[in-house]
Design an enzyme around this catalytic site. Structure first.
Site, short mmCIF file in Angstrom:
data_model
loop_
_atom_site.label_atom_id
_atom_site.label_comp_id
_atom_site.label_asym_id
_atom_site.label_seq_id
_atom_site.Cartn_x
_atom_site.Cartn_y
_atom_site.Cartn_z
N GLU A 128 -28.42 -9.05 -11.45
CA GLU A 128 -29.63 -8.37 -11.93
C GLU A 128 -29.36 -6.87 -11.99
O GLU A 128 -28.40 -6.37 -11.38
CB GLU A 128 -30.81 -8.67 -11.00
N SER A 133 -23.25 -6.51 -6.54
CA SER A 133 -22.46 -6.92 -5.38
C SER A 133 -23.35 -7.48 -4.27
O SER A 133 -22.96 -8.40 -3.55
CB SER A 133 -21.67 -5.72 -4.84
N ILE A 158 -25.28 -10.23 -18.16
CA ILE A 158 -25.01 -11.67 -18.25
C ILE A 158 -24.07 -11.95 -19.41
O ILE A 158 -24.42 -11.74 -20.58
CB ILE A 158 -26.31 -12.47 -18.40
N ARG A 269 11.43 1.91 -30.70
CA ARG A 269 11.14 3.34 -30.78
C ARG A 269 12.38 4.13 -30.35
O ARG A 269 12.93 3.91 -29.26
CB ARG A 269 9.96 3.69 -29.87
N GLN A 280 16.54 5.11 -18.30
CA GLN A 280 16.25 4.40 -17.05
C GLN A 280 14.78 4.52 -16.65
O GLN A 280 14.19 3.57 -16.14
CB GLN A 280 17.14 4.94 -15.94
N GLN A 337 1.41 4.18 -21.25
CA GLN A 337 2.36 5.25 -20.95
C GLN A 337 3.64 5.10 -21.75
O GLN A 337 4.19 6.09 -22.27
CB GLN A 337 2.66 5.27 -19.45
N GLU A 364 -17.24 -10.89 -11.04
CA GLU A 364 -17.06 -11.94 -10.02
C GLU A 364 -16.85 -11.33 -8.63
O GLU A 364 -16.14 -11.89 -7.79
CB GLU A 364 -15.94 -12.90 -10.40
N GLY A 365 -17.48 -10.20 -8.40
CA GLY A 365 -17.34 -9.48 -7.14
C GLY A 365 -16.27 -8.42 -7.28
O GLY A 365 -15.12 -8.73 -7.57
#
Length: 381
Positions: A128, A133, A158, A269, A280, A337, A364-365
Site C-alpha cells: 500500500e 516493508s 501493484i 571496440r 587488463q 562502465q 519482494e522486500g
C-alpha cells in the site's frame, strides 16, 4: 550457458532453449520501444501463455504443467534476459498461485486456474502507499457480511495492476491487530467496486505496468479467503520464501544480457589500435562480472532445488534474493562502465539493463529487510 547443461535434464534444457529463442526473436526486438513508451506487450503475453509459461506451476489436474520451482527459475531467467519487466508480468501468475500452494484448497485452485488457463493475468496485492516493508501496517480492510466479505482500501505499486484478472489480496479485519488481523483473499477483477488508480512512471522495469488498485465496497464470497482468518501474514512469509529465489533468477537474467553486450563490445571496440578487451583493466572487469553472475545463478538454483525438495528455508531464500540482486546491479553497472559514454546512451541496451536491475534490490522486500530476516534467523532461532 553450455557449461550448465550437465546440471539440467533433457526437458529442462529444451525449455531453457525454447524460452531463450522466444526472448531473442520476440522479446528483445520490442523491449526498447516498450521501455520508451511504458506500454505492456499484450501479444507477447498471449504468446507466453500459448507456450505454457504463464501456467507452468499450476498443477496438471487444473490445466497447468505442474512444473517445479527450479525449472520455473530457468524460465524466469531467460525471460528476464529478454526483458525484466515482461518476465515480471509473467511471474504474476506464479506469485498468485504460491499462496494457494501454501494454504489453499480445491475451490481456490479451480477459481484461479479457470482464469489463468484461459490466458488471464494475476497480481500479488499486498503493498500500500504507506505500507511497503512494514506489511503489517496495511489499512485495506474487510468486514464479514453473512457468507460474503466487503473490502475497502487502496493498494499501491501493484505489478500487473491494470492488466490483471485476479488479485491475490491481503486485507485486515482491524488495523489495530497489526499482523494478527490480516487475511488473504482471491478477488476477481469482475467484482463491482474495483478501479485502477495512478500508473507509476518508473525508472525501469517499464514493460510491467505498475498501478494503484482501489477497492470500494467490493463484495466477494467468504470462501475466497485462503487459509484461516488472521493467517494472512503467515501466508505472505511462507509464499515469499518460495518466490524470492525466483526474483533472484530475474536479476541474473537481466544482468546476463548486459554481460553479453559488454563482452561483445569489448571484443569489437578498438582504442589505441587494439580491442579494449586486450587491456587488463577491462578484461578483469569482465572476469569479475562472470564470477558474480555464476555465483548468483548457483545460489538461486540451490535455493530453488531446496524448495522443490520441501525444505522451507527463508534465510536461504532471502540470501539468494539479496546476493543475486546485488550481483545483478553490479554487473549492469560494470557493463555501462565498459561501454563508457556509449553505455550511458539509450542507443545501446545496457543503460536500460542498469535501470531495470535496481528494482530487484527493492521489491519482494528490500535487501535491507532481507538482511534483517537473515540476521534474525541466525541470532534468534
Amino acid at each position: 550457458m553450455k557449461n550448465h547443461y550437465h546440471m539440467l535434464t533433457d526437458e529442462q534444457r529444451d525449455i531453457q532453449l525454447m524460452v531463450r529463442e522466444f526472448a531473442d526473436k520476440r522479446i528483445i526486438p520490442v523491449a526498447k520501444e516498450c521501455d520508451i513508451t511504458g506500454t505492456f506487450p499484450h501479444e507477447l503475453y498471449k504468446e507466453a501463455f500459448e507456450m505454457g509459461l504463464t501456467t507452468y506451476t499450476i498443477p496438471e489436474k487444473y490445466g497447468g504443467a505442474g512444473g517445479d520451482i527450479f525449472t520455473y527459475a530457468l524460465i524466469k531467467e531467460e525471460l528476464a534476459r529478454g526483458d525484466a519487466g515482461f518476465s515480471g508480468t509473467v511471474a504474476g501468475a506464479y506469485m498468485g498461485v504460491v499462496p494457494i500452494k501454501v494454504a489453499g484448497n480445491e475451490y481456490h485452485w479451480k477459481l484461479v486456474a479457470d482464469v489463468l488457463t484461459q490466458g488471464g493475468a494475476m497480481s500479488f496485492t499486498l503493498t500500500e502507499p504507506n505500507a511497503g516493508s512494514d506489511a503489517a501496517a496495511i489499512r485495506t480492510q474487510y468486514v464479514k457480511d453473512g457468507n460474503d466479505v466487503i473490502i475497502n482500501g487502496r493498494k499501491g505499486f501493484i505489478s500487473n495492476g491494470e492488466v490483471s484478472d485476479l488479485y491475490l489480496l491481503f486485507a485486515t479485519k482491524d488495523p489495530a491487530l497489526n499482523a494478527k488481523g490480516i487475511s488473504c483473499f482471491i478477488v476477481p477483477r469482475t467484482a463491482n467496486g474495483i478501479s485502477i488508480g495512478k500508473h507509476e512512471d518508473k525508472m525501469g522495469y517499464r514493460t510491467s505496468c505498475t498501478n494503484d488498485v482501489v477497492f470500494e465496497d467490493v463484495r466477494i464470497p467468504l470462501k475466497n479467503m485462503i487459509g484461516g482468518e488472521g493467517e494472512g501474514m503467515d501466508i505472505v512469509k511462507r509464499a515469499l520464501g518460495f518466490t524470492r529465489p525466483t526474483a533472484g533468477a530475474g536479476a541474473v537474467g537481466n544482468a546476463q544480457y548486459a554481460y553479453e553486450c559488454a563482452v561483445e563490445y569489448a571484443k569489437t571496440r578498438t582504442t589505441f589500435g587494439k580491442p579494449i578487451c586486450k587491456n587488463q583493466g577491462v578484461s578483469f572487469i569482465l572476469a569479475d562480472m562472470y564470477i558474480k553472475l555464476e555465483a548468483a545463478r548457483q545460489m538461486v538454483w540451490h535455493s530453488c532445488k531446496c524448495a522443490d525438495a520441501g525444505i522451507f528455508d527463508p534465510r536461504l531464500a532471502s540470501a539468494a534474493k539479496v546476493f543475486a540482486s546485488d550481483a545483478g546491479m553490479q554487473v549492469c553497472t560494470d557493463a555501462v562502465q565498459i561501454l563508457g559514454g556509449n553505455g550511458y546512451s539509450r542507443e545501446y541496451p545496457v543503460e536500460k539493463r542498469f535501470r531495470d536491475a535496481k528494482i530487484y534490490q527493492i521489491f519482494e522486500g528490500t535487501n535491507q529487510i532481507q538482511r534483517k530476516i537473515i540476521a534474525g534467523d541466525i541470532l534468534y532461532t
